[in-house]
Scaffold this motif. Structure first.
Motif, short mmCIF file in Angstrom:
data_model
loop_
_atom_site.label_atom_id
_atom_site.label_comp_id
_atom_site.label_asym_id
_atom_site.label_seq_id
_atom_site.Cartn_x
_atom_site.Cartn_y
_atom_site.Cartn_z
N LYS A 208 58.76 -31.49 -73.96
CA LYS A 208 58.02 -31.12 -75.16
C LYS A 208 56.53 -31.37 -74.89
CE LYS A 208 61.24 -30.31 -78.41
NZ LYS A 208 61.57 -28.90 -78.57
N ILE A 209 55.70 -30.56 -75.53
CA ILE A 209 54.25 -30.79 -75.43
C ILE A 209 53.76 -31.27 -76.78
CG2 ILE A 209 52.01 -29.75 -74.88
CD1 ILE A 209 53.62 -27.61 -73.30
N ARG A 210 53.31 -32.52 -76.81
CA ARG A 210 52.75 -33.07 -78.05
C ARG A 210 51.28 -32.67 -78.12
NH1 ARG A 210 53.13 -38.70 -76.59
NH2 ARG A 210 52.84 -39.42 -78.71
N VAL A 211 50.85 -32.24 -79.31
CA VAL A 211 49.44 -31.87 -79.47
C VAL A 211 48.84 -32.62 -80.66
CG1 VAL A 211 49.74 -29.55 -78.50
CG2 VAL A 211 49.98 -29.87 -80.94
N ASN A 212 47.55 -32.87 -80.57
CA ASN A 212 46.81 -33.51 -81.65
C ASN A 212 45.34 -33.11 -81.50
OD1 ASN A 212 46.28 -35.05 -83.89
ND2 ASN A 212 46.66 -37.04 -82.91
N HIS A 213 44.48 -33.70 -82.29
CA HIS A 213 43.08 -33.28 -82.31
C HIS A 213 42.21 -34.52 -82.53
CE1 HIS A 213 39.50 -30.95 -83.21
NE2 HIS A 213 40.16 -29.81 -83.01
N ARG A 214 41.21 -34.71 -81.68
CA ARG A 214 40.34 -35.87 -81.80
C ARG A 214 39.58 -35.91 -83.13
NH1 ARG A 214 38.90 -39.03 -77.10
NH2 ARG A 214 40.97 -39.76 -76.51
N LYS A 215 39.16 -34.73 -83.60
CA LYS A 215 38.45 -34.71 -84.89
C LYS A 215 39.37 -35.13 -86.02
CE LYS A 215 34.86 -31.24 -84.10
NZ LYS A 215 34.49 -29.83 -84.36
N LEU A 216 40.61 -34.69 -85.96
CA LEU A 216 41.59 -35.08 -86.97
C LEU A 216 41.80 -36.59 -86.92
CD1 LEU A 216 43.80 -34.70 -89.07
CD2 LEU A 216 45.32 -33.87 -87.27
N SER A 274 54.71 -35.94 -87.58
CA SER A 274 55.00 -35.22 -86.35
C SER A 274 55.88 -34.02 -86.69
CB SER A 274 55.70 -36.19 -85.39
OG SER A 274 56.54 -35.51 -84.50
N GLY A 275 55.59 -32.86 -86.14
CA GLY A 275 56.39 -31.67 -86.42
C GLY A 275 55.63 -30.39 -86.15
N ASP A 321 51.68 -34.06 -83.25
CA ASP A 321 52.03 -35.48 -83.35
C ASP A 321 50.76 -36.29 -83.57
OD1 ASP A 321 52.77 -38.11 -82.98
OD2 ASP A 321 54.19 -37.66 -81.36
N LEU A 322 50.61 -36.82 -84.79
CA LEU A 322 49.38 -37.55 -85.14
C LEU A 322 49.26 -38.88 -84.40
CD1 LEU A 322 48.09 -37.48 -88.84
CD2 LEU A 322 46.76 -37.77 -86.77
N SER A 323 50.30 -39.31 -83.69
CA SER A 323 50.19 -40.58 -82.96
C SER A 323 49.69 -40.37 -81.52
CB SER A 323 51.54 -41.30 -82.93
OG SER A 323 52.40 -40.70 -81.98
N LEU A 324 49.52 -39.10 -81.11
CA LEU A 324 49.01 -38.86 -79.75
C LEU A 324 47.50 -39.10 -79.75
CD1 LEU A 324 49.53 -37.68 -76.83
CD2 LEU A 324 48.76 -35.50 -77.76
N ALA A 325 47.01 -39.95 -78.85
CA ALA A 325 45.57 -40.26 -78.84
C ALA A 325 44.92 -39.97 -77.49
CB ALA A 325 45.36 -41.72 -79.23
N ARG A 326 45.62 -40.20 -76.39
CA ARG A 326 45.11 -40.08 -75.00
C ARG A 326 43.93 -41.00 -74.74
NH1 ARG A 326 47.43 -37.04 -71.58
NH2 ARG A 326 45.65 -36.72 -70.23
#
Lengths: 515, 515
Positions: A208-216, A274-275, A321-326
């Protein structure tokens, strides 16, 4: 002899992994000690290791690639490069070391892991830590405003190696980046598409590829009441959520980083989201996020990204996924990370001491948008927006090697098509002339380097190296101006006129390939 | 914009080379100052260079490869790797740094050019200086008695760079070696054959391969009355003969190295011998060499090598030359060096200060036999005889780049086959779906990253990037469930049913390739 030794080493590696896994899983002690005994037996087979006496070894955290590993590596690279080229990428290369100043101030805390060169007079140099900072330096130096490039090369980190898991001090990075001022999410979505193409074609399992956004993330932190100067440090705490329980992350935020417990709890609420598009829509209705311009922007971009992913038919692989931060500081927009599903792991408490081995085992690709990095190198601070992805190639090698070992797949390390065999003594001149003719006709050919090799040795070499054809010459062949052409697998032999040899071999090879 | 800048930089490089050549050739002063003026004009075009203000540069003696250089590099590597594989070679890789101790005592005087890493705790490390010592370490460590391998990788030397001539501090080596206990000259002759195949296929001009033998050199030194402890130092004086007059080499032998003038003069007699089998036969009759076992052995091996070269049909490229010595200490048998004929240069006196630029300009491959190196790494000193060749790839790159520039050859840096064009606004969804379909059918496809790109911009992108086909969608195409397929070169357009698109593109691409 040499092959046996390598096989034993492969078995030791495999067995060692098994033992470590059993220990990590807290398996039955008898089972563990049984497997440990097997491991010791294997090690004993290798006998006395002069390597240790003479320090005959590779530096810590590095390894040689033997021909089998190189064959696997070549296959993986081919798949990846083919994908990059399918998307119209060019490639560049940069030196393995950079001026130390080029790397300074780009990696935050991780800078301590940079390898410096000794000051032997002249410039102060460091080994590259990734391919992204050299890429940004290259763009600024050459005033390039738009490029789509890939770069596959080794990078260096003085980290704790975990070599069985594919974590080394010298390792390949495999980067694809799109630089240029474009419309939202179009380059970003293509990076995600590329990850899907590569991971699907490599057949290393479901992912799976989790995605999120730094601005978010930043907008969410603001909505939770995190002071702005704590955004990055709280972000790096969130980054640990894939390997640590929330309770521990919460404690770190409050105790170490001085965050208000109420703010931490609000974060705890959000990071559970997440979803797919439905989750984005739900968050767009959240009253506290709605007050934060950055959060709304981030959510709208996420929405657009997921819509583009649907058009690319990859939505089933992508999870918001809002928990992804990197970890890296330099990301400014979309971030993403691909994880193998079979390798998901239990979060562990740092106190358990097991963390080291279980860290992001499943992560095989990651990246994001970094719009400000190039500007750090430009005299006038001129920015070039960039988005990119890095394929975690070492982990993929480790999986492929393991798979090859497990399936007992015979991997050829050469491509030799024909072996030239002397049936009798004193035919070296004839062999050399035959080889010359075949090489010059672009036929992959080998012969013995002995003047008078035994026929049996020559045929055994063909079989053990998977060489499909042999060309045999003896006195009778020479007298009749012909050779014997033999198929190694079927053992069928036939006489071929000396003049038609190249043609007949090419015909036979074409047949073998079409089978 | 960016392309123009790169073109100017290429022109500057080219012009700079011309100016240096004119100066070296002591051309007419007016001609030189005219060309210097042109160079300054070009540099002025580039304008203010922020690189200098910010130290925005590559480390001294290193360079980035831009996409055009990478395309040339890929072509050269493909030719070379294909040749190595044609001869049945496997490949390995080793870390870019080794334990410092691994390199110690292998390079003689040149050891001062080794890059050391900073002591940051842990092992003391150095960047590899060549690929031969790591290969020997690999063989000893893994107890490998026989292997035929190639290794293409970067090596590092803190030398004076001469970058326009292809001499860098970071540069590729391209090595092919045969390790194993075999019969005389069979692996050695194959190495020479490989050099011929590669240099001929690269079409970089006429060349000769000079060959000699370390045993013959040593026997010759003994015959001339050189004390045995001076063999290596006198050998390295002889090595300078390709770039220095005999009078200067003779003076070095006598004044610096304390050799008896009579011995020096005898050496001066022998180093003039150069030619084919006839010269070997002549030397075999020489009374003073006949007393030296090593000289006779060396001559007999040279004779066998030249005979094998005849069987391989490469004798016209090979010249026996008693003045060839090669610098490295570790050679024990055959040595060889390939030089481009067009690049032969006047020997210069070291005093002239021109030596730097003219050193071995034409040398594009070299190697030899080293039977004792692996033994230096083995606990029991067990030897594995080796012979190998190293292709001077950086010089070849420099020649190829120069050739591409001189012929104004347009080099494609991508392989994109199809560009998806929006004829109108708001068709991004249709474009994305088309790209998905083409990528998944393994068609190399690009599109604009703008939401509403101008049609003209899109067609110009196709033309300037040499993309052969474009797929155009507009409202009418969508309504008729079709697309327009356009040939960029002929500008011929035709309607294609949406369902037959992949098939039609593949047909058209196959046609284009066969043209």
């Amino acid at each position: 002899m040499e092959e046996t030794r390598e096989q034993i080493q492969e078995q030791i590696k495999h067995q060692g992994e098994l033992v470590r896994k059993l220990k990590a899983d807290k398996a039955d002690k008898d089972v563990i000690s049984q497997e440990v005994a097997k491991l010791l037996e294997l090690k004993a087979k290798l006998g006395d290791e002069p390597a240790k006496k003479f320090d005959l070894k590779c530096p810590k955290g590095t390894r040689d690639y033997n021909p089998i590993q190189m064959a696997i590596r070549e296959g993986v690279f081919n798949t990846i490069i083919k994908c990059f080229k399918r998307h119209g990428a060019e490639t560049i290369d940069t030196p393995v070391f950079e001026l130390k100043a080029t790397l300074t101030g780009k990696y935050g805390e991780d800078a301590k892991l940079i390898y410096d060169l000794k000051d032997q007079g002249g410039e102060l140099l460091s080994l590259r830590y990734d391919l992204t900072v050299p890429f940004a330096r290259y763009l600024a130096m050459n005033k390039i405003n738009a490029i789509k490039r890939y770069h596959i090369a080794k990078v260096y980190r003085r980290d704790n190696p975990a070599m069985t898991r594919g974590r080394f001090r010298e390792f390949y990075q495999c980067d694809f980046d799109i630089a240029g001022q474009y419309d939202p999410m179009l380059p970003d979505a293509e990076c995600v598409k590329i990850v899907v193409e590569i991971l699907s074609q490599l057949e290393i399992g479901d992912y799976k590829i989790r995605v999120n956004h730094r601005k978010l993330l930043d907008g969410m932190f603001a909505a939770c009441g995190v002071p702005e100067d704590k955004f990055r440090t709280i972000c790096s705490a969130v980054d640990k959520l894939d390997k640590t329980f929330w309770a521990d992350v919460r404690a770190e935020m409050i105790d170490e980083k001085g965050l208000d417990p109420q703010a931490a709890d609000k974060i705890g609420f959000f990071v559970k989201f997440s979803g797919g598009l439905d989750v984005i829509e739900e968050l767009l209705k959240d009253a506290s996020l709605a007050t934060q311009k950055e959060a709304v922007e981030g959510l709208q971009e996420m929405k657009l990204l997921l819509q583009y992913c649907e058009m690319y038919k990859i939505a089933d692989k992508v999870v918001f996924d809002l928990s992804l931060a990197r970890g890296l500081d330099y990301y400014t927009g979309v971030i993403y990370e691909a994880c193998l599903q079979g390798y998901t792991h239990q979060p562990t408490s740092p106190a358990s001491g097991q963390e080291e081995e279980s860290v992001t085992v499943g992560s095989v690709a990651g990246g994001g948008r970094y719009d400000n990095l190039v500007g750090m190198f430009d005299a006038k601070g001129k920015k070039v927006p960039c988005v990119g992805v890095s394929i975690g190639i070492e982990r993929i090698f480790a999986i492929m090697e393991h798979k090859a070992l497990a399936t007992n797949l015979k991997i050829r390390t050469t491509e030799t098509e024909v072996y030239v065999v002397s049936a009798q003594k004193n035919l070296v001149e004839h062999r050399l002339r035959l080889c010359q003719e075949l090489w010059d006709a672009d036929i992959k050919t080998e012969q013995s380097y002995k003047k008078n090799p035994k026929p049996l040795d020559q045929f055994q070499y063909c079989e053990s190296n998977g060489i499909p054809l042999s060309v045999i010459i003896g006195q009778s062949e020479i007298e009749n101006n012909e050779v014997t052409l033999k198929n190694t697998l079927t053992r069928v032999e036939r006489k071929v006129s000396r003049d038609a040899l190249v043609q007949e071999i090419k015909k036979e090879l074409a047949q073998l390939k079409s089978q």
